[in-house]
Design a protein around this motif. Structure first.
Motif, PDB file in Angstrom:
ATOM      1  N   THR A 169       0.831  -1.200   0.000  1.00 24.47           N
ATOM      2  CA  THR A 169       0.000   0.000   0.000  1.00 24.47           C
ATOM      3  C   THR A 169       0.863   1.246   0.000  1.00 24.47           C
ATOM      4  O   THR A 169       2.011   1.226   0.458  1.00 24.47           O
ATOM      5  CB  THR A 169      -0.937   0.014   1.228  1.00 24.47           C
ATOM      6  OG1 THR A 169      -1.801   1.155   1.167  1.00 24.47           O
ATOM      7  CG2 THR A 169      -0.140   0.089   2.525  1.00 24.47           C
ATOM      8  N   TYR A 171       1.503   5.219   1.330  1.00 27.57           N
ATOM      9  CA  TYR A 171       1.325   5.816   2.652  1.00 27.57           C
ATOM     10  C   TYR A 171       2.010   7.170   2.719  1.00 27.57           C
ATOM     11  O   TYR A 171       2.929   7.452   1.959  1.00 27.57           O
ATOM     12  CB  TYR A 171       1.904   4.908   3.739  1.00 27.57           C
ATOM     13  CG  TYR A 171       3.426   4.839   3.746  1.00 27.57           C
ATOM     14  CD1 TYR A 171       4.172   5.679   4.568  1.00 27.57           C
ATOM     15  CD2 TYR A 171       4.116   3.959   2.915  1.00 27.57           C
ATOM     16  CE1 TYR A 171       5.559   5.642   4.566  1.00 27.57           C
ATOM     17  CE2 TYR A 171       5.494   3.908   2.916  1.00 27.57           C
ATOM     18  CZ  TYR A 171       6.215   4.748   3.740  1.00 27.57           C
ATOM     19  OH  TYR A 171       7.595   4.720   3.734  1.00 27.57           O
ATOM     20  N   TYR A 203      -4.443  -2.185   9.612  1.00 25.39           N
ATOM     21  CA  TYR A 203      -4.374  -3.496   8.969  1.00 25.39           C
ATOM     22  C   TYR A 203      -3.968  -4.534  10.015  1.00 25.39           C
ATOM     23  O   TYR A 203      -3.003  -4.341  10.757  1.00 25.39           O
ATOM     24  CB  TYR A 203      -3.359  -3.485   7.829  1.00 25.39           C
ATOM     25  CG  TYR A 203      -3.799  -2.665   6.635  1.00 25.39           C
ATOM     26  CD1 TYR A 203      -4.405  -3.272   5.537  1.00 25.39           C
ATOM     27  CD2 TYR A 203      -3.606  -1.285   6.608  1.00 25.39           C
ATOM     28  CE1 TYR A 203      -4.818  -2.521   4.442  1.00 25.39           C
ATOM     29  CE2 TYR A 203      -4.019  -0.524   5.518  1.00 25.39           C
ATOM     30  CZ  TYR A 203      -4.626  -1.155   4.439  1.00 25.39           C
ATOM     31  OH  TYR A 203      -5.028  -0.404   3.357  1.00 25.39           O
TER      32      TYR A 203
END
Length: 469
Positions: A169, A171, A203
């Motif tokens: 991901t 960030y 997460y």
């Protein structure tokens, strides 16, 4: 911190050992006056493995930031209690995935290549080894750097059979933090939005991957989040929390300045389990209570009791001020509970420029004014504390205390001039900065003697306000 120092020491010793072998130095001098110890066989084998990769055109590519910044790092990756894995970082030119994290596992007196994690970009920004899945052993968390401004985060499960990517991901800021207190770290991702504001994502490990568990909004209007301004701490009831301080652009609302969002994992009877911003006002979508014009100080455990406090800053009057700019700030510190209710802890004057702060007695509130008394050349900088009761018609402040920052060549002698007493120093064997004070006019009615001033004076340490150690 002790565990960090051990990791650094192991990395230094291993790197020194491997470097010595790779340099081709003769371990025995001709005169035989000094004998370096024979390096362990497994290190020689590891050197051979590394040389094989380097001979193929690779170069070292150590992580650029964080605690783990050595080319060669030792870890207990399988959780058996033995530090028997060596992680080595390479860049292989000419390959699409040019960055390689090679994990070697020790078997007897040899190291064998167990796994390779590959990535693209200009470098490895950060790496850490944490337990994400609750199974003995560690996962690898990597921040890959695509450019100076762009990074993405990935987490990997590593074994001799395979490397499994658990998460990937983008960030702005991330933190590894056991928010739900289950013994395993979660991954907190913080991102801002183009239209302003931001979001936090948590997460957690589920069904073999790091899955998005919950989200929480950050304050509307924030434009960026800095790594150093997201700090792990605890609330009044010792619940883990992330304190996210963000700058507000000038002209935002009525203030600009900064504010602090406090993120917690909600897990109480009668409430849904989720990430929650306990300071966010539901009407304005801003953490109004933590907003401050002053941007020079962040959340801190100001009283060193293991609970993080948030400052609320107010301008302090300055005698003889010639501009509208505020030069002195008073900081009232508050701790928070799970409901976002705050309680007062103490008040300080925080002097970031000179490197010290002072706990202020409650009796000074409403009477205190400050001014500077610096000498030419910068070797002596001083702040003068005075009382000024303007409502009673007092024409000028009455000074009662002066605090000095001494850095000139004569700093030691100036610290003991008549009337002065030493408060502290910058901490080196031969301190480059000495702090001293003087009670003026006998201290007036300030309520402190020399010992009282010493007790309330603090030198600002580099990590004085951070739990991320």
């Amino acid at each position: 911190m002790k565990h960090h120092m051990k990791r650094v020491l192991r990395g230094i010793l291993l790197a020194a050992a491997v470097g010595l072998l790779m340099s081709g130095c003769d371990l025995h001098s001709d005169d035989d006056l000094y004998h370096l110890p024979e390096l362990p066989t497994e290190f020689k084998n590891l050197t051979s493995e590394i040389n094989e990769v380097l001979s193929q055109g690779a170069e070292y590519a150590a992580p650029l930031g964080g605690e783990n910044i050595q080319n060669i790092q030792l870890q207990d990756m399988d959780g058996d209690g033995a530090v028997d894995s060596a992680i080595v970082f390479f860049r292989m030119s000419g390959e699409e995935e040019s960055l390689k994290i090679c994990i070697y596992h020790q078997l007897g007196e040899t190291y064998e290549l167990e796994a390779v994690i590959e990535g693209s970009g200009t470098g490895i920004n950060y790496v850490d080894y944490v337990d994400l899945d609750g199974v003995p052993g560690k996962e690898v968390v990597v921040s890959w750097q695509l450019s100076e401004q762009i990074h993405f985060l990935a987490a990997y499960s590593v074994s001799s059979e395979q490397v499994v990517e658990l998460l990937q991901t983008n960030y702005s800021v991330f933190k590894l933090f056991d928010m739900d207190r289950d013994g395993d770290d979660e991954i907190l991702i913080l991102n801002t939005k183009p239209e302003g504001g931001g979001q936090a994502e948590l997460y957690d490990f589920r069904d073999g991957l790091m899955e998005l568990d919950s989200t929480a909004a950050l304050s509307a209007g924030i434009s960026s989040i800095q790594e150093d301004n997201a700090r792990k701490g605890t609330l009044e009831d010792h619940v883990p929390a992330l304190f996210v301080t963000s700058d507000l652009p000038a002209g935002t609302g009525e203030t600009g300045g900064q504010l602090t969002d406090i993120l917690v994992w909600e897990d109480r009877p009668g409430r849904s389990k989720s990430l929650r911003n306990i300071t966010l006002d539901p009407v304005s979508n801003v953490s109004v209570e933590t907003r401050s014009l002053y941007t020079g100080v962040r959340s801190a455990d100001i009283d060193k009791d293991g609970i993080m406090e948030v400052p609320a800053s107010e301008p302090l009057p300055e005698f003889g001020q010639s501009t509208a700019a505020v030069n002195f700030w008073l900081n009232r510190w508050y701790r928070y509970d799970m409901d976002g209710v705050r309680s007062y802890v103490r008040t300080t004057y925080y002097n970031k420029q000179d490197g010290w702060y002072l706990d202020l007695p409650e009796e000074w509130d409403g009477r205190l004014v400050l001014s500077r008394s610096d000498t030419a050349g910068g070797g002596e900088r001083a702040v003068v504390f005075s009382f000024w009761d303007r409502e009673s018609g007092q024409e000028e402040p009455e000074p009662f205390l002066e605090v000095y920052r001494l850095s000139g060549s004569n700093r030691t002698s100036r610290a003991v001039l008549p009337g002065r007493f030493r408060l502290g120093d910058s901490g080196e064997d031969t301190p480059t900065v000495i702090y001293a004070a003087e009670l003026l006019n006998g201290g007036g009615d300030c309520g402190l003697d020399e010992d009282g001033v010493k007790d309330r004076f603090h030198v600002i340490q580099t990590d004085w306000d951070s739990f991320d150690q």
